[in-house]
Design a protein around this motif. Structure first.
Motif, PDB file in Angstrom:
ATOM      1  N   SER B 293      31.871  39.704  33.128  1.00 37.81           N
ATOM      2  CA  SER B 293      31.517  38.201  33.501  1.00 37.81           C
ATOM      3  C   SER B 293      32.366  37.927  34.502  1.00 37.81           C
ATOM      4  O   SER B 293      32.484  36.192  34.763  1.00 37.81           O
ATOM      5  CB  SER B 293      31.012  37.257  32.772  1.00 37.81           C
ATOM      6  N   LEU B 294      33.302  38.410  34.478  1.00 37.85           N
ATOM      7  CA  LEU B 294      34.788  37.287  35.415  1.00 37.85           C
ATOM      8  C   LEU B 294      34.997  36.033  34.716  1.00 37.85           C
ATOM      9  O   LEU B 294      35.254  35.610  35.342  1.00 37.85           O
ATOM     10  CB  LEU B 294      34.756  37.180  36.559  1.00 37.85           C
ATOM     11  N   PHE B 295      34.934  36.811  33.337  1.00 41.70           N
ATOM     12  CA  PHE B 295      35.301  34.550  32.761  1.00 41.70           C
ATOM     13  C   PHE B 295      37.206  34.955  32.284  1.00 41.70           C
ATOM     14  O   PHE B 295      37.222  35.593  31.410  1.00 41.70           O
ATOM     15  CB  PHE B 295      34.587  34.451  31.086  1.00 41.70           C
ATOM     16  N   VAL B 296      37.544  34.013  32.143  1.00 41.12           N
ATOM     17  CA  VAL B 296      38.896  34.105  31.415  1.00 41.12           C
ATOM     18  C   VAL B 296      38.644  34.239  29.671  1.00 41.12           C
ATOM     19  O   VAL B 296      38.070  33.556  29.017  1.00 41.12           O
ATOM     20  CB  VAL B 296      39.730  32.880  31.407  1.00 41.12           C
ATOM     21  N   PRO B 297      39.277  35.255  29.001  1.00 44.10           N
ATOM     22  CA  PRO B 297      39.011  35.367  27.409  1.00 44.10           C
ATOM     23  C   PRO B 297      39.401  34.336  26.666  1.00 44.10           C
ATOM     24  O   PRO B 297      40.016  33.680  26.587  1.00 44.10           O
ATOM     25  CB  PRO B 297      39.685  36.732  27.478  1.00 44.10           C
ATOM     26  N   GLY B 298      38.463  34.041  25.748  1.00 42.01           N
ATOM     27  CA  GLY B 298      38.856  33.048  24.546  1.00 42.01           C
ATOM     28  C   GLY B 298      38.997  33.568  23.724  1.00 42.01           C
ATOM     29  O   GLY B 298      39.177  33.258  22.534  1.00 42.01           O
ATOM     30  N   HIS B 299      39.915  34.994  23.524  1.00 41.65           N
ATOM     31  CA  HIS B 299      40.517  35.401  22.366  1.00 41.65           C
ATOM     32  C   HIS B 299      41.267  35.958  22.634  1.00 41.65           C
ATOM     33  O   HIS B 299      41.646  36.684  23.533  1.00 41.65           O
ATOM     34  CB  HIS B 299      38.960  37.059  22.302  1.00 41.65           C
ATOM     35  N   LEU B 300      42.090  34.913  21.932  1.00 45.78           N
ATOM     36  CA  LEU B 300      43.770  35.941  21.922  1.00 45.78           C
ATOM     37  C   LEU B 300      43.851  36.826  21.975  1.00 45.78           C
ATOM     38  O   LEU B 300      44.471  37.325  23.250  1.00 45.78           O
ATOM     39  CB  LEU B 300      44.226  35.188  20.846  1.00 45.78           C
ATOM     40  N   GLY B 301      43.670  37.506  21.530  1.00 46.48           N
ATOM     41  CA  GLY B 301      43.547  38.891  20.994  1.00 46.48           C
ATOM     42  C   GLY B 301      43.698  39.718  22.354  1.00 46.48           C
ATOM     43  O   GLY B 301      44.775  40.134  23.170  1.00 46.48           O
ATOM     44  N   ILE B 302      42.527  39.665  23.230  1.00 50.32           N
ATOM     45  CA  ILE B 302      42.187  39.548  24.431  1.00 50.32           C
ATOM     46  C   ILE B 302      43.324  39.434  25.411  1.00 50.32           C
ATOM     47  O   ILE B 302      43.032  39.868  25.729  1.00 50.32           O
ATOM     48  CB  ILE B 302      40.616  39.638  24.157  1.00 50.32           C
ATOM     49  N   ALA B 303      43.255  38.549  25.560  1.00 47.27           N
ATOM     50  CA  ALA B 303      44.370  37.460  26.420  1.00 47.27           C
ATOM     51  C   ALA B 303      45.038  38.235  26.402  1.00 47.27           C
ATOM     52  O   ALA B 303      46.141  38.144  27.104  1.00 47.27           O
ATOM     53  CB  ALA B 303      44.238  36.430  26.019  1.00 47.27           C
ATOM     54  N   LYS B 304      46.502  38.560  25.054  1.00 44.69           N
ATOM     55  CA  LYS B 304      47.660  38.708  25.500  1.00 44.69           C
ATOM     56  C   LYS B 304      47.001  39.727  25.748  1.00 44.69           C
ATOM     57  O   LYS B 304      48.428  40.772  26.451  1.00 44.69           O
ATOM     58  CB  LYS B 304      47.925  38.911  23.349  1.00 44.69           C
ATOM     59  N   LYS B 305      47.012  41.099  25.407  1.00 47.93           N
ATOM     60  CA  LYS B 305      46.723  42.448  25.872  1.00 47.93           C
ATOM     61  C   LYS B 305      46.407  42.523  27.791  1.00 47.93           C
ATOM     62  O   LYS B 305      46.918  43.159  28.511  1.00 47.93           O
ATOM     63  CB  LYS B 305      45.513  43.541  25.078  1.00 47.93           C
ATOM     64  N   GLY B 306      45.739  41.386  27.937  1.00 47.80           N
ATOM     65  CA  GLY B 306      45.621  41.018  29.206  1.00 47.80           C
ATOM     66  C   GLY B 306      43.683  41.876  29.448  1.00 47.80           C
ATOM     67  O   GLY B 306      43.642  43.435  28.717  1.00 47.80           O
ATOM     68  N   LEU B 307      43.050  41.621  30.423  1.00 45.01           N
ATOM     69  CA  LEU B 307      41.929  42.785  30.852  1.00 45.01           C
ATOM     70  C   LEU B 307      42.534  42.856  32.775  1.00 45.01           C
ATOM     71  O   LEU B 307      42.690  42.795  33.293  1.00 45.01           O
ATOM     72  CB  LEU B 307      40.553  41.594  31.555  1.00 45.01           C
ATOM     73  N   GLU B 308      41.405  44.392  32.514  1.00 46.92           N
ATOM     74  CA  GLU B 308      41.660  44.841  33.929  1.00 46.92           C
ATOM     75  C   GLU B 308      40.025  43.853  35.465  1.00 46.92           C
ATOM     76  O   GLU B 308      40.820  44.208  36.179  1.00 46.92           O
ATOM     77  CB  GLU B 308      41.164  46.171  34.466  1.00 46.92           C
ATOM     78  N   TYR B 309      39.392  43.520  34.392  1.00 47.60           N
ATOM     79  CA  TYR B 309      37.957  42.723  35.657  1.00 47.60           C
ATOM     80  C   TYR B 309      37.798  44.103  37.116  1.00 47.60           C
ATOM     81  O   TYR B 309      38.369  44.075  37.734  1.00 47.60           O
ATOM     82  CB  TYR B 309      39.234  41.536  35.910  1.00 47.60           C
ATOM     83  N   LYS B 310      37.336  45.434  36.776  1.00 51.81           N
ATOM     84  CA  LYS B 310      37.139  46.183  36.934  1.00 51.81           C
ATOM     85  C   LYS B 310      36.630  46.440  38.090  1.00 51.81           C
ATOM     86  O   LYS B 310      36.499  46.304  39.441  1.00 51.81           O
ATOM     87  CB  LYS B 310      36.718  47.607  36.549  1.00 51.81           C
ATOM     88  N   SER B 311      35.264  45.562  37.804  1.00 46.60           N
ATOM     89  CA  SER B 311      34.585  44.720  38.421  1.00 46.60           C
ATOM     90  C   SER B 311      34.839  43.593  39.686  1.00 46.60           C
ATOM     91  O   SER B 311      33.847  43.529  40.455  1.00 46.60           O
ATOM     92  CB  SER B 311      32.723  44.798  37.740  1.00 46.60           C
ATOM     93  N   ALA B 318      42.629  38.496  41.872  1.00 51.76           N
ATOM     94  CA  ALA B 318      43.950  37.370  41.719  1.00 51.76           C
ATOM     95  C   ALA B 318      43.752  36.200  41.343  1.00 51.76           C
ATOM     96  O   ALA B 318      44.365  35.908  40.918  1.00 51.76           O
ATOM     97  CB  ALA B 318      44.549  37.842  43.620  1.00 51.76           C
ATOM     98  N   ALA B 319      42.227  35.939  41.648  1.00 53.58           N
ATOM     99  CA  ALA B 319      42.107  34.456  41.467  1.00 53.58           C
ATOM    100  C   ALA B 319      41.954  35.003  40.081  1.00 53.58           C
ATOM    101  O   ALA B 319      43.049  33.566  38.985  1.00 53.58           O
ATOM    102  CB  ALA B 319      40.656  33.888  41.161  1.00 53.58           C
ATOM    103  N   LEU B 320      41.475  35.469  39.099  1.00 57.16           N
ATOM    104  CA  LEU B 320      41.429  35.243  37.220  1.00 57.16           C
ATOM    105  C   LEU B 320      42.771  35.486  37.127  1.00 57.16           C
ATOM    106  O   LEU B 320      43.196  34.548  36.368  1.00 57.16           O
ATOM    107  CB  LEU B 320      40.862  36.968  36.725  1.00 57.16           C
ATOM    108  N   LYS B 321      43.706  36.057  37.846  1.00 54.71           N
ATOM    109  CA  LYS B 321      44.680  36.381  37.654  1.00 54.71           C
ATOM    110  C   LYS B 321      45.896  34.692  37.969  1.00 54.71           C
ATOM    111  O   LYS B 321      46.422  34.312  36.351  1.00 54.71           O
ATOM    112  CB  LYS B 321      46.070  37.114  38.439  1.00 54.71           C
ATOM    113  N   VAL B 322      45.864  33.812  38.628  1.00 56.21           N
ATOM    114  CA  VAL B 322      46.353  33.019  38.789  1.00 56.21           C
ATOM    115  C   VAL B 322      45.544  31.536  37.723  1.00 56.21           C
ATOM    116  O   VAL B 322      46.634  30.960  37.106  1.00 56.21           O
ATOM    117  CB  VAL B 322      45.618  32.304  40.501  1.00 56.21           C
ATOM    118  N   PHE B 323      44.514  31.978  37.137  1.00 53.10           N
ATOM    119  CA  PHE B 323      43.604  31.072  36.442  1.00 53.10           C
ATOM    120  C   PHE B 323      44.211  31.710  34.910  1.00 53.10           C
ATOM    121  O   PHE B 323      44.628  30.746  33.718  1.00 53.10           O
ATOM    122  CB  PHE B 323      41.840  30.824  35.689  1.00 53.10           C
ATOM    123  N   ASN B 324      44.863  32.884  34.794  1.00 50.94           N
ATOM    124  CA  ASN B 324      45.323  33.056  33.878  1.00 50.94           C
ATOM    125  C   ASN B 324      46.363  32.734  32.779  1.00 50.94           C
ATOM    126  O   ASN B 324      47.290  31.944  32.132  1.00 50.94           O
ATOM    127  CB  ASN B 324      45.267  35.113  33.491  1.00 50.94           C
TER     128      ASN B 324
END
Lengths: 345, 385
Positions: B293-311, B318-324
């Motif tokens: 869904s291209l959401f910024v994670p609200g899960h601290l563990g996942i946020a720490k590991k980072g997401l690839e947002y393959k889709s 790039a936008a998701l990176k800025v918001f993260n």
């Protein structure tokens, strides 16, 4: 169905007996009337003939009471309570607190001096809208009806054209006009095509109110035109023939004959359009959302938003405002009734 | 979401999940009334967390591993709790949002105006956006959603504190006034169009996402939740980028927010609700949901590991990176305001009164007075017992 009464045979009107259906030739209807005959006759014996009309009114009264009077009573209960709870039993009693908050004004002619200024802005906008909308609606409907009553070419087509907007949903009407009036809408395209400047019709207070009235008249005029047209067609033609033989000028015929004879229909149009104007909500809500600022915020929208749309829902204040609106509408209706009665007597 | 639910049903044969998809407006306006009447669903995805907190079910007795929720959603659980409650677990954040601007890069290139850098101020952005708009005939140099949430992302950078030393709302201060003055002046000098803030009444929300997608907006202050639709609908029509929140004298903070999936008190199936909640909050499922869904994670563990947002497209990524990255810039005032149970009262008062000032119905000073009295009156009404 034949109703007989042993209690007051002398008062039974003969025509009623003769008109009472026996089911005619329809066997199903015959059976139904026979089945219903004896319990109704029994009931009439029990309560008397004079009370029988109430028996027939009862189902409607129950329905009306359940869906009109009970909600009015519940609304009143809400208006004397406060807090965020939904159920009246959980809401604290605040007496006239909501009303005194609504009416807490330095000066009633200046909404800025009122604590709940949005309510008063809604009241003044509604008054302004109602006055100009009703005047425009009645005037244009009358003019259109008179023209459509003349022997002009394509009369049937024009009658349909004027009535067509009435068939549209108010939301559809508002959306169509929004597309026309918006920044890149049809109207601006036409104006710019003619070399004019783009105007933000729905973002300028004066323009927004003008278009709200215009769209409302456009959407509903057909209905009132139809009522007036029916009234015009009911006026006997021999009156006009007599006037023509007397060589009475046309304006005088209109002023002295048409208008007085059309008066009952005009009263209906005025009453209906006034009540509708005071209650107006859907078209304005979709077209302008009450803006710009609060320049087209109507009192019904204020009530809706206070109760449901503000996320901080204030049922008590909204209920108090709707009681006030209800009283105003009731008074308006009584005034209209009194006026009509005086006029007809 | 529906295929995740199907997977859950396959793993839990005895449980059937019915998913009702409703408009955002219905969640904010109709659901609270439904909940107050005791007629709500078993669980719901909500955005006004404080507003419906009193209807939420504490899942702790039904969860197999409550500590998992504390560890991974801990800081956000406060947003879902009623005042005084420090321990309940009503649900989890399905989406953490952050306000921030999107910029039409193509318009900057066409106008041959350099884009301000990462630490640029709001005033610098306003000047640049106005220059661009003038050169390319764009009707909206800057558009800010008509939303209290969005306004405060500007006001907090100007030093708005929102609360006094006792923690009570004291909305109008010097920082707030600076922010309000900026928005007011921008409407006067053409940086912002009246069509958003000045065109509707009361607390109505107006966004400019359609105008941005139609390349009519140079800079659009909205938030991370727009990435998904921009990524899908703009395609290669023009280049767009998310940029860090412009700075003010106080900071460069956005406003956090988001949506949470919460259990409702009136549910007749608390065990089943807890099973579903555990399934959806589990790391692999939550990660899949955030990523798709291209959401910024609200899960601290996942946020720490980072997401690839393959889709996502490169622009979306790039936008998701800025918001993260923006999450680390958050001011404590912004976090406190988001967690404040009556924050909607403040947001409503600000939108309504500032909108009136912009439309010319009142002065800014009158608007400030009205904001203070509206907040006071509505909190008193909301807390009346």
């Amino acid at each position: 169905m034949t109703l007989t009464s042993k209690t007051s045979p002398a008062t039974s009107p003969a025509p009623a007996a003769s008109l009472a259906p026996s089911g005619g030739t329809n066997p199903v209807l015959k059976l139904v009337t026979r089945v219903l005959d004896w319990p109704m006759a029994g009931l009439q014996r029990l309560i008397g003939e004079r009370r029988m009309p109430y028996v027939f009114l009862l189902p409607n009264l129950v329905f009306f009471g359940l869906f009109v009077f009970v909600p009015i009573a519940i609304n009143f209960v809400y208006s004397v309570t406060g807090g965020p709870a939904l159920f009246p039993s959980e809401r604290p009693y605040v007496g006239a607190g909501q009303y005194s908050y609504l009416f807490d004004c330095g000066s009633y002619v200046d909404p800025n001096t009122c604590r709940e200024d949005h309510f008063w802005r809604g009241v003044y906008n509604t008054l302004f809208f109602s006055f100009f909308q009703v005047v425009a609606m009645v005037g244009l409907s009358l003019l259109t009806a008179v023209v459509l009553n003349m022997k002009i070419r394509g009369r049937g087509f024009f009658r349909a054209v004027y009535f067509f907007p009435v068939l549209l949903s108010p939301v559809v009407v508002a959306l169509i006009w929004k597309w026309i009036l918006q920044r890149d809408g049809l109207l601006n395209a036409a104006i710019m095509g003619l070399g004019g400047d783009r105007t933000l019709f729905l973002a300028e207070p004066g323009w927004a109110m003008f278009w709200v009235i215009f769209v409302s008249v456009w959407a509903h005029m057909g209905f009132y035109t139809l009522i007036l047209l029916a009234g015009l067609q009911a006026i006997p033609t021999d009156i006009y023939e007599a006037a023509e033989m007397d060589a009475t000028p046309r304006w005088r015929v209109f002023w002295r004959l048409t208008l007085p004879l059309l008066w009952p229909n005009l009263i209906v149009v005025i009453v209906l359009s006034l009540i509708r104007a005071v209650q107006t909500f859907d078209e304005v809500f979709v077209l302008t959302g009450g803006g710009p600022g609060t320049s087209t915020l109507m009192v019904v929208q204020y009530i809706y938003e206070t109760a449901f749309s503000n996320q901080v829902q204030n049922f008590g204040l909204a209920a108090a405002a709707s009681v006030v609106l209800g009283i105003v509408l009731f008074a308006l209706t009584l005034a209209q009734l009194a006026f009509t009665q005086r006029k007809s007597s | 979401m529906s295929d995740l639910l199907r997977r859950f049903e396959e793993q839990n044969k005895g449980i059937k999940v019915v998913l009702d998809q409703v408009p955002f407006k219905a969640i904010n306006e109709n659901l609270p009334v439904q909940l107050a009447a005791g007629q709500g669903p078993d669980l719901a995805r909500v955005a006004d967390l404080g507003g419906v907190a009193r209807y939420m079910l504490d899942l702790r007795p039904h969860l197999k591993d409550a500590a998992y929720f504390e560890t991974n959603f801990g800081p956000f659980l406060e947003w879902m709790r009623v005042p005084g409650d420090t321990s309940s677990i009503p649900g989890f954040m399905t989406q953490l949002t952050l306000t921030g601007p999107f910029v039409n890069k193509t318009l900057f290139e066409q106008a041959n105006v350099p884009m301000p850098g990462p630490k640029a101020t709001w005033e610098e952005w306003a000047k640049a956006a106005k220059d661009v708009a003038a050169k390319v005939q764009a009707p909206f140099p800057i558009a800010i959603d008509r939303s209290g949430h969005r306004f405060f992302s500007l006001a907090i950078t100007q030093g708005a504190k929102v609360f006094n030393d006792k923690g009570e709302p004291a909305v109008v201060d010097e920082g707030f006034k600076k922010g309000a003055q900026l928005v007011f002046d921008w409407h006067k000098n053409g940086v912002m169009s009246k069509e958003l803030w000045g065109s509707v009444a009361g607390t109505a929300y107006r966004g400019a996402n359609d105008e941005f997608k139609n390349a009519q907006v140079v800079m659009y202050e909205s938030g991370s939740w727009q990435i998904g639709q921009f990524d899908k609908t703009i395609g290669d029509a023009f280049d767009w980028v998310a940029v860090p929140t412009p700075c003010g004298p106080a900071n460069c903070s956005g406003m956090p927010g988001g949506a949470a999936l919460v259990a409702i008190k009136t549910t007749q199936h608390p065990q089943e609700v807890a099973r579903l909640m555990e399934f959806l909050a589990s790391e692999p499922i939550a990660a899949e949901f955030y990523e798709r869904s291209l959401f910024v994670p609200g899960h601290l563990g996942i946020a720490k590991k980072g997401l690839e947002y393959k889709s996502a497209t490169p622009q979306g990524k790039a936008a998701l990176k800025v918001f993260n990255e923006g999450v680390s810039q958050l001011s404590p005032v912004a976090t406190k305001l988001q967690g404040y149970v009556h924050n909607r009262v403040i947001f409503n008062a600000v939108i309504s009164r500032l909108g009136q000032a912009i439309a010319g119905e009142s002065t800014l000073d009158e608007a400030y007075q009205r904001i203070e009295s509206d907040v006071q009156q509505q909190i008193a009404e909301r807390t009346r017992k």
